[in-house]
Motif scaffolding. Sequence first.
Motif, mmCIF file in Angstrom:
data_model
loop_
_atom_site.group_PDB
_atom_site.id
_atom_site.type_symbol
_atom_site.label_atom_id
_atom_site.label_comp_id
_atom_site.label_asym_id
_atom_site.label_seq_id
_atom_site.Cartn_x
_atom_site.Cartn_y
_atom_site.Cartn_z
ATOM 1 N N SER A 184 -5.704 3.882 -7.982
ATOM 2 C CA SER A 184 -6.666 2.997 -9.097
ATOM 3 C C SER A 184 -6.305 2.700 -10.241
ATOM 4 C CB SER A 184 -8.206 3.565 -8.970
ATOM 5 O OG SER A 184 -8.547 3.133 -10.129
ATOM 6 N N GLU A 185 -5.413 4.099 -11.089
ATOM 7 C CA GLU A 185 -4.675 4.011 -12.477
ATOM 8 C C GLU A 185 -3.422 3.255 -12.589
ATOM 9 O OE1 GLU A 185 -4.430 8.368 -13.248
ATOM 10 O OE2 GLU A 185 -6.343 8.839 -14.220
ATOM 11 N N ILE A 186 -2.278 3.505 -11.329
ATOM 12 C CA ILE A 186 -1.965 2.665 -11.226
ATOM 13 C C ILE A 186 -1.939 0.839 -11.610
ATOM 14 C CG2 ILE A 186 0.213 1.688 -10.036
ATOM 15 C CD1 ILE A 186 1.247 4.739 -11.018
ATOM 16 N N GLU B 186 10.554 3.074 -13.009
ATOM 17 C CA GLU B 186 11.394 4.035 -12.234
ATOM 18 C C GLU B 186 11.694 4.151 -10.875
ATOM 19 O OE1 GLU B 186 11.177 8.172 -13.551
ATOM 20 O OE2 GLU B 186 10.724 7.285 -15.651
ATOM 21 N N GLY B 187 12.140 4.304 -10.117
ATOM 22 C CA GLY B 187 12.375 5.169 -9.004
ATOM 23 C C GLY B 187 13.447 4.109 -8.552
ATOM 24 N N LEU C 177 4.213 5.298 -5.688
ATOM 25 C CA LEU C 177 3.802 5.662 -6.341
ATOM 26 C C LEU C 177 3.222 6.251 -7.527
ATOM 27 C CD1 LEU C 177 5.318 4.058 -9.577
ATOM 28 C CD2 LEU C 177 4.506 1.984 -9.137
ATOM 29 N N ALA C 178 2.240 6.180 -7.215
ATOM 30 C CA ALA C 178 1.374 7.414 -7.405
ATOM 31 C C ALA C 178 1.825 8.554 -7.928
ATOM 32 C CB ALA C 178 -0.361 7.246 -6.852
ATOM 33 N N ARG C 179 1.748 8.984 -6.686
ATOM 34 C CA ARG C 179 2.588 10.097 -6.391
ATOM 35 C C ARG C 179 3.071 11.001 -7.253
ATOM 36 N NH1 ARG C 179 2.910 10.746 0.203
ATOM 37 N NH2 ARG C 179 0.456 11.764 0.552
ATOM 38 N N ALA D 195 0.888 -1.276 0.161
ATOM 39 C CA ALA D 195 0.068 -0.189 -0.391
ATOM 40 C C ALA D 195 1.131 1.030 0.124
ATOM 41 C CB ALA D 195 -0.934 0.015 1.101
ATOM 42 N N ARG D 196 2.203 1.405 0.996
ATOM 43 C CA ARG D 196 2.999 2.294 0.736
ATOM 44 C C ARG D 196 3.811 2.625 -0.832
ATOM 45 N NH1 ARG D 196 3.866 0.549 6.242
ATOM 46 N NH2 ARG D 196 6.290 -0.491 5.629
#
Length: 91
Positions: free
Chosen positions: A30-32, A64-65, A21-23, A15-16
């Motif tokens: 939801s899109e992710i 990425e990340g 990733l969304a940020r 969840a984290r």
Amino acid sequence: MPSMVKSVRLDAELARALKWLARQAGTTESEIIQKALRQYCAAGLGNGRGTLYERVRHLLGGFEGPGDLGRNARKYVLEAVDAKARRRRSR
């Protein structure tokens, strides 16, 4: 096509990671999830064809990340919070 609401259970670490990733992507969680499911379905991962590597190789290196996000998600979240606080203080 009308959308449907589905409930998904995630452990705290996932969840984290999803929130981070969304940020980073500037999109919604939801899109992710939708994108990941589309890629999963398009690759035919659910049909058992090919080796595990053949079924996931398109995902390798595709994100990425930090490479250790799964193990150090807390560290990255705290760094992001600290950076945001520093930006606010510098205004």
